[in-house]
Design a protein around this motif. Structure first.
Motif, PDB file in Angstrom:
ATOM      1  N   MET A   1       0.833  -1.177   0.000  1.00  0.00           N
ATOM      2  CA  MET A   1       0.000   0.000   0.000  1.00  0.00           C
ATOM      3  C   MET A   1       0.877   1.239   0.000  1.00  0.00           C
ATOM      4  SD  MET A   1      -3.079  -1.183   0.083  1.00  0.00           S
ATOM      5  CE  MET A   1      -4.250  -0.065   0.754  1.00  0.00           C
ATOM      6  N   SER A   2       0.316   2.332  -0.415  1.00  0.00           N
ATOM      7  CA  SER A   2       1.085   3.570  -0.453  1.00  0.00           C
ATOM      8  C   SER A   2       1.227   4.178   0.934  1.00  0.00           C
ATOM      9  CB  SER A   2       0.417   4.565  -1.404  1.00  0.00           C
ATOM     10  OG  SER A   2      -0.881   4.863  -0.956  1.00  0.00           O
ATOM     11  N   SER A   3       0.634   3.561   1.947  1.00  0.00           N
ATOM     12  CA  SER A   3       0.795   4.057   3.304  1.00  0.00           C
ATOM     13  C   SER A   3       2.218   3.841   3.787  1.00  0.00           C
ATOM     14  CB  SER A   3      -0.164   3.338   4.250  1.00  0.00           C
ATOM     15  OG  SER A   3       0.179   1.963   4.338  1.00  0.00           O
ATOM     16  N   GLY A   4       2.911   2.899   3.186  1.00  0.00           N
ATOM     17  CA  GLY A   4       4.284   2.628   3.582  1.00  0.00           C
ATOM     18  C   GLY A   4       4.416   1.426   4.487  1.00  0.00           C
ATOM     19  N   TYR A   5       3.298   0.915   4.992  1.00  0.00           N
ATOM     20  CA  TYR A   5       3.346  -0.231   5.883  1.00  0.00           C
ATOM     21  C   TYR A   5       3.052  -1.504   5.101  1.00  0.00           C
ATOM     22  CZ  TYR A   5       3.409   3.111   9.651  1.00  0.00           C
ATOM     23  OH  TYR A   5       3.762   4.128  10.484  1.00  0.00           O
ATOM     24  N   GLY A   6       3.857  -2.521   5.333  1.00  0.00           N
ATOM     25  CA  GLY A   6       3.664  -3.795   4.663  1.00  0.00           C
ATOM     26  C   GLY A   6       2.602  -4.624   5.356  1.00  0.00           C
ATOM     27  N   GLN A   7       2.390  -5.793   4.828  1.00  0.00           N
ATOM     28  CA  GLN A   7       1.376  -6.688   5.347  1.00  0.00           C
ATOM     29  C   GLN A   7       1.684  -7.104   6.786  1.00  0.00           C
ATOM     30  OE1 GLN A   7       0.890 -10.113   2.896  1.00  0.00           O
ATOM     31  NE2 GLN A   7      -0.888 -10.863   4.003  1.00  0.00           N
ATOM     32  N   GLY A  10       6.319  -2.852   9.212  1.00  0.00           N
ATOM     33  CA  GLY A  10       7.539  -2.447   8.515  1.00  0.00           C
ATOM     34  C   GLY A  10       7.221  -1.819   7.169  1.00  0.00           C
ATOM     35  N   VAL A  11       8.269  -1.631   6.388  1.00  0.00           N
ATOM     36  CA  VAL A  11       8.130  -0.985   5.089  1.00  0.00           C
ATOM     37  C   VAL A  11       7.522  -1.970   4.095  1.00  0.00           C
ATOM     38  CG1 VAL A  11       9.400   0.099   3.207  1.00  0.00           C
ATOM     39  CG2 VAL A  11      10.103   0.493   5.547  1.00  0.00           C
ATOM     40  N   GLY A  12       6.580  -1.504   3.317  1.00  0.00           N
ATOM     41  CA  GLY A  12       5.936  -2.335   2.310  1.00  0.00           C
ATOM     42  C   GLY A  12       6.865  -2.634   1.151  1.00  0.00           C
ATOM     43  N   ARG A  13       6.544  -3.663   0.402  1.00  0.00           N
ATOM     44  CA  ARG A  13       7.376  -4.120  -0.702  1.00  0.00           C
ATOM     45  C   ARG A  13       7.552  -3.037  -1.770  1.00  0.00           C
ATOM     46  NH1 ARG A  13       4.088  -8.173  -3.181  1.00  0.00           N
ATOM     47  NH2 ARG A  13       3.375  -6.565  -4.573  1.00  0.00           N
ATOM     48  N   CYS A  14       6.509  -2.334  -2.108  1.00  0.00           N
ATOM     49  CA  CYS A  14       6.559  -1.374  -3.205  1.00  0.00           C
ATOM     50  C   CYS A  14       6.636   0.077  -2.747  1.00  0.00           C
ATOM     51  CB  CYS A  14       5.336  -1.564  -4.101  1.00  0.00           C
ATOM     52  SG  CYS A  14       5.247  -3.204  -4.824  1.00  0.00           S
TER      53      CYS A  14
END
Length: 104
Positions: A1-7, A10-14
């Motif tokens: 997500m563009s929120s910056g949080y991964g599933q 932490g930092v999301g993949r994209c």
């Protein structure tokens, strides 16, 4: 997500790709250029979409599988078996490696 949080936190993949897109838009767009700067961000946006959807990667994998199937249909008995391919580079499996590489 563009929120910056991964599933899983932490930092999301994209998220790094999304930050790159936003930075490009901030630098290249203004009220005067009427969106001409957005065209400069097409590469960054394409990278972000590829990270999200993996469409190019999937198309490449399908093409490789089709090529492998075509080659398998036309080749003879010299095609290595799956177990020979799995054994490539393992100690004690030098015979399989030589068969796959084509050395005698």
């Amino acid at each position: 997500m563009s929120s910056g949080y991964g599933q899983y936190g932490g930092v999301g993949r994209c998220f790094p790709f999304w930050q790159e897109v936003l930075a490009c838009y901030v630098v290249n767009t203004s009220a005067e250029n009427d969106g001409a700067g957005k065209k400069k961000c097409a590469v960054a946006l394409e990278d972000y979409y590829e990270c999200l959807h993996h469409k190019k990667e999937h198309a490449r994998a399908v093409a490789m599988q089709a090529a492998y199937n075509r080659r398998g249909a036309t080749s003879g008995d010299d095609t290595p078996s799956a177990s020979q391919i799995r054994n490539l580079g393992l100690l004690g499996k030098e015979e399989d490696t030589k068969k796959v590489i084509g050395e005698s």
